[in-house]
Scaffold this active site. Structure first.
Site, PDB file in Angstrom:
ATOM      1  CG  ASP A  80      -0.349   0.251   2.524  1.00 32.28           C
ATOM      2  OD1 ASP A  80       0.898   0.347   2.601  1.00 32.28           O
ATOM      3  OD2 ASP A  80      -1.093   0.382   3.524  1.00 32.28           O
ATOM      4  CB  CYS A  87       1.107  -2.269   4.691  1.00 29.82           C
ATOM      5  SG  CYS A  87       0.960  -3.325   6.144  1.00 29.82           S
ATOM      6  N   GLY A  88       2.555  -0.188   6.083  1.00 36.79           N
ATOM      7  CA  GLY A  88       3.241   0.621   7.081  1.00 36.79           C
ATOM      8  C   GLY A  88       3.849  -0.226   8.190  1.00 36.79           C
ATOM      9  CB  THR A  89       2.453  -2.077  10.893  1.00 38.16           C
ATOM     10  OG1 THR A  89       1.228  -2.574  10.323  1.00 38.16           O
ATOM     11  CG2 THR A  89       2.218  -0.692  11.486  1.00 38.16           C
ATOM     12  N   GLY A  90       3.155  -3.868   8.233  1.00 31.17           N
ATOM     13  CA  GLY A  90       3.156  -5.275   7.798  1.00 31.17           C
ATOM     14  C   GLY A  90       2.003  -6.059   8.395  1.00 31.17           C
ATOM     15  N   GLY A 101      -1.448  -5.332   8.559  1.00 37.23           N
ATOM     16  CA  GLY A 101      -2.618  -5.453   7.693  1.00 37.23           C
ATOM     17  C   GLY A 101      -2.378  -6.441   6.572  1.00 37.23           C
ATOM     18  CG  MET A 102       0.367  -5.621   3.338  1.00 37.12           C
ATOM     19  SD  MET A 102      -0.807  -5.788   1.970  1.00 37.12           S
ATOM     20  CE  MET A 102      -0.289  -4.407   0.936  1.00 37.12           C
ATOM     21  CG  HIS A 122      11.022 -24.438  12.318  1.00 33.40           C
ATOM     22  ND1 HIS A 122      11.077 -24.385  13.695  1.00 33.40           N
ATOM     23  CD2 HIS A 122      12.186 -25.012  11.921  1.00 33.40           C
ATOM     24  CE1 HIS A 122      12.214 -24.911  14.110  1.00 33.40           C
ATOM     25  NE2 HIS A 122      12.918 -25.297  13.051  1.00 33.40           N
ATOM     26  CG  HIS A 168       9.448 -28.225  10.931  1.00 35.00           C
ATOM     27  ND1 HIS A 168       9.149 -27.703  12.170  1.00 35.00           N
ATOM     28  CD2 HIS A 168      10.766 -28.521  10.938  1.00 35.00           C
ATOM     29  CE1 HIS A 168      10.241 -27.678  12.900  1.00 35.00           C
ATOM     30  NE2 HIS A 168      11.242 -28.163  12.187  1.00 35.00           N
TER      31      HIS A 168
HETATM   32  C1  RB5 Z   1      -1.794   2.875   6.435  1.00 33.33           C
HETATM   33  O1  RB5 Z   1      -1.814   4.101   7.089  1.00 33.33           O
HETATM   34  C2  RB5 Z   1      -1.469   1.768   7.417  1.00 33.33           C
HETATM   35  O2  RB5 Z   1      -2.558   1.555   8.260  1.00 33.33           O
HETATM   36  C3  RB5 Z   1      -1.099   0.519   6.676  1.00 33.33           C
HETATM   37  O3  RB5 Z   1      -0.004   0.756   5.854  1.00 33.33           O
HETATM   38  C4  RB5 Z   1      -0.722  -0.693   7.507  1.00 33.33           C
HETATM   39  O4  RB5 Z   1       0.221  -0.363   8.450  1.00 33.33           O
HETATM   40  C5  RB5 Z   1      -1.827  -1.467   8.065  1.00 33.33           C
HETATM   41  O5  RB5 Z   1      -1.646  -2.501   8.712  1.00 33.33           O
END
Ligand code: RB5
Length: 147
Positions: A8, A65-68, A70-71, A98, A133
């Protein structure tokens, strides 16, 4: 390997770096977007990459994504996907040995470019150990089928 990659807006810059790295490593890469830092909704690109990998068209996927977070949530909703959120080298290696991870997730706002490059290199070059595994992954698939 054939690798699908996506992000994203929060992961766009690291996705661009990672795409170039993976291409330089000799892999064939499909970029499922996004294509700028304009705001998008991560489930769109996450689902595209997860479906490309689950279908067998691509062997592995990388989602940023910003934190990984959501993805990884999106990707793991697709049967056959084992997405792992990795921000350091040990987890990257173990997720392959594993867990036979087939999608690597990272957060651009969490990890620096140098560690991200090493995470990608290790994740792409580490093989699944199989054995006990394999049995555990088979159990994982049964849980998905029964829900
Ligand atoms: C976008 O602002 C942020 O929420 C997205 O990149 C991600 O971190 C979601 O998990």
């Amino acid at each position: 390997m054939k690798i699908a990659i996506g992000s994203d807006h929060g992961g766009f810059l690291l996705k661009e770096r990672t795409r170039k790295l993976v291409e330089q490593m000799g892999h064939q890469v499909h970029d499922a977007g996004c294509y700028s830092t304009d705001s998008v909704d991560y489930p769109v690109q996450g689902r595209k990459v997860a479906e490309l990998v689950a279908s067998g068209a691509y062997e592995r996927g990388i989602l940023i994504c910003g934190t990984g977070i959501g993805m990884s949530m999106v990707a793991n909703r697709t049967p056959g996907i084992r997405a792992t959120l990795c921000h350091e080298l040990f987890t990257a290696r173990m997720s392959r040995e594993h867990n036979d991870s087939n999608i690597l997730c990272m957060g651009e706002r969490v990890i620096g470019p140098g560690i991200a490059e090493e995470v990608v290199r290790i994740w792409l070059s580490t093989s699944f150990a199989g054995g006990r595994h394999r049995r555990r992954l088979d159990m994982l698939e049964e849980i998905k089928c029964s829900t």
